[in-house]
Design an enzyme around this catalytic site. Structure first.
Site, PDB file in Angstrom:
ATOM      1  N   ARG A 109       0.854  -1.177   0.000  1.00 51.54           N
ATOM      2  CA  ARG A 109       0.000   0.000   0.000  1.00 51.54           C
ATOM      3  C   ARG A 109       0.896   1.234   0.000  1.00 51.54           C
ATOM      4  O   ARG A 109       2.108   1.125   0.111  1.00 51.54           O
ATOM      5  CB  ARG A 109      -0.930  -0.013   1.222  1.00 51.54           C
ATOM      6  CG  ARG A 109      -0.154  -0.391   2.474  1.00 51.54           C
ATOM      7  CD  ARG A 109      -0.539   0.250   3.724  1.00 51.54           C
ATOM      8  NE  ARG A 109      -0.432   1.677   3.665  1.00 51.54           N
ATOM      9  CZ  ARG A 109       0.731   2.360   3.830  1.00 51.54           C
ATOM     10  NH1 ARG A 109       1.889   1.743   4.044  1.00 51.54           N
ATOM     11  NH2 ARG A 109       0.733   3.676   3.771  1.00 51.54           N
ATOM     12  N   ASP A 133      -2.028  10.843  -2.036  1.00 48.90           N
ATOM     13  CA  ASP A 133      -2.370   9.798  -3.005  1.00 48.90           C
ATOM     14  C   ASP A 133      -2.661  10.364  -4.378  1.00 48.90           C
ATOM     15  O   ASP A 133      -2.525   9.688  -5.389  1.00 48.90           O
ATOM     16  CB  ASP A 133      -3.559   8.981  -2.504  1.00 48.90           C
ATOM     17  CG  ASP A 133      -3.101   8.070  -1.391  1.00 48.90           C
ATOM     18  OD1 ASP A 133      -3.015   8.548  -0.237  1.00 48.90           O
ATOM     19  OD2 ASP A 133      -2.774   6.902  -1.671  1.00 48.90           O
TER      20      ASP A 133
END
Ligand code: MRU
Length: 349
Positions: free
Chosen positions: A44, A234
């Site tokens: 991740r 992100d």
């Protein structure tokens, strides 16, 4: 050890669901096993996902048929499956797209040669990620004064990248310059990236820290116990709005109210100039079960419902600066981010 690397035609990852209990590796020998690992958050963090995307295309080419037409069809389908696993982190589709460009440019050519090129390309992307993080660290470290007390949210460290980290890379660089720091680590409900992963990294690095639950930040800021905040990202829209782990927006608003700087550290590959504002960034909704449980133990009554948006948007007006490998971008972000992207492309070319 790197978060993601390959041995021959197999991709290996540190299984982040097993940390901090044990450092265990997962091996992915197929693109579907890599997609499953991404969905389960064994790997991740936006930059790590970008590199995983490129390795995923290499895995798809490796396992696909030897005939060009069928191979291209197989790889294109796999690329789409990879992209869909985590929709918010733009680095994933960026890594997939960079590798797919190689597939398109090699149309009709020798399949074994394409496979070799894809593996080499993904290796180079991984190496470059580490260099970029070190550059981010060098640009960001001067922002941390000796004695600084820094709040971070989620994990934007070595584990979220190939190595070193973005937000935590800035901390790592400053600490290795001899600055005495104290890091406040938001626990980061519900997946606990802060208490499980960031705390683990700081422990390894020997940087003093305190884990706090996400609802303690305002109290500590009000008491003058935090000097600045630094987080990862992100996806960053052209106007400077930032998508990051759910709870980041709350930290940014609190920082503004208490007059504290709020910095974002991210590679240029996280900037998405095709998206004008944060409202257009897709927000991943994960399983409500992750909210209804704590570290795997159910904490809500049977039948309870929950929401689980995994990211939120921090409007650009709350962001003091965005630290990239090209330097620190400030307001007006539409200009500074476009300039960072242009400078990065000129360097690539
Ligand atoms: O859901 P995750 O753990 O992948 O979310 C990660 C984050 O929000 C990080 O802050 C971000 O990817 C930056 S990592 C350098």
């Amino acid at each position: 050890m790197r978060t993601i690397f390959r041995e021959g035609t197999r991709v290996k990852l540190i299984d982040q669901t097993r940390l901090p209990g044990e450092v265990a590796l997962v091996e992915c020998a197929s693109v579907d096993s890599l997609c499953a690992a991404i969905l389960a958050m064994r790997i991740r963090g936006a930059p790590a996902l970008g590199v995983a995307g490129a390795y995923g295309v290499a895995l798809a080419a490796e396992e696909g048929p030897a005939e060009w037409g069928s191979l291209s069809e197989h790889v294109t389908g796999a690329a789409e499956r990879l992209r869909r696993t985590r929709p918010t982190a733009v680095n994933l589709s960026w890594g997939v797209a960079r590798a797919m460009a190689l597939v398109v440019n090699n149309a009709g050519r020798d399949v074994d040669e394409l496979r070799r090129q894809l593996w080499t390309f993904a290796d180079a992307l991984a190496d470059r990620d580490v260099e970029i993080n070190r550059q981010i660290g060098s640009h960001g470290a001067p922002l941390l004064a000796d004695g600084a007390r820094v709040l971070t949210h989620c994990n934007a460290g070595a584990l979220a990248t190939v190595d070193w980290g973005t937000a935590l890379g800035v901390v790592r660089t400053a600490a290795r310059q001899g600055k005495r720091l104290h890091i406040y680590v938001d626990e980061t409900r519900p997946f606990l990236q802060g208490s499980r992963l960031t705390a683990w990294e700081l422990e390894q690095e020997g940087v003093p820290y305190s884990v706090i639950t996400d609802n303690m930040a305002g109290h500590l800021m009000a008491r003058g116990e935090i000097d600045l905040c630094i987080v990862g990202a992100d996806r960053i829209a052209a106007c400077g709005d930032v998508a990051n782990k759910i709870g980041t927006y709350t930290v940014a608003v609190l920082a503004r109210v208490h007059g504290l700087p709020f910095y974002v550290a991210a590679p240029v590959s996280t900037i998405d100039l095709a998206i004008e504002t944060g409202g257009d960034i897709p927000i991943e909704e994960r399983s409500p079960e992750e909210v209804l449980t704590f570290a795997g133990v159910r904490v809500a009554p049977a039948g309870a419902r929950a929401r689980h948006p995994a990211f939120d948007i921090t409007p650009a007006e709350y962001v003091t600066g965005i630290i990239t490998e090209m330097g620190i971008a400030g307001a007006p972000f539409d200009e500074s981010l476009a300039a960072a992207v242009a400078a990065s492309r000129a360097g690539d070319g």
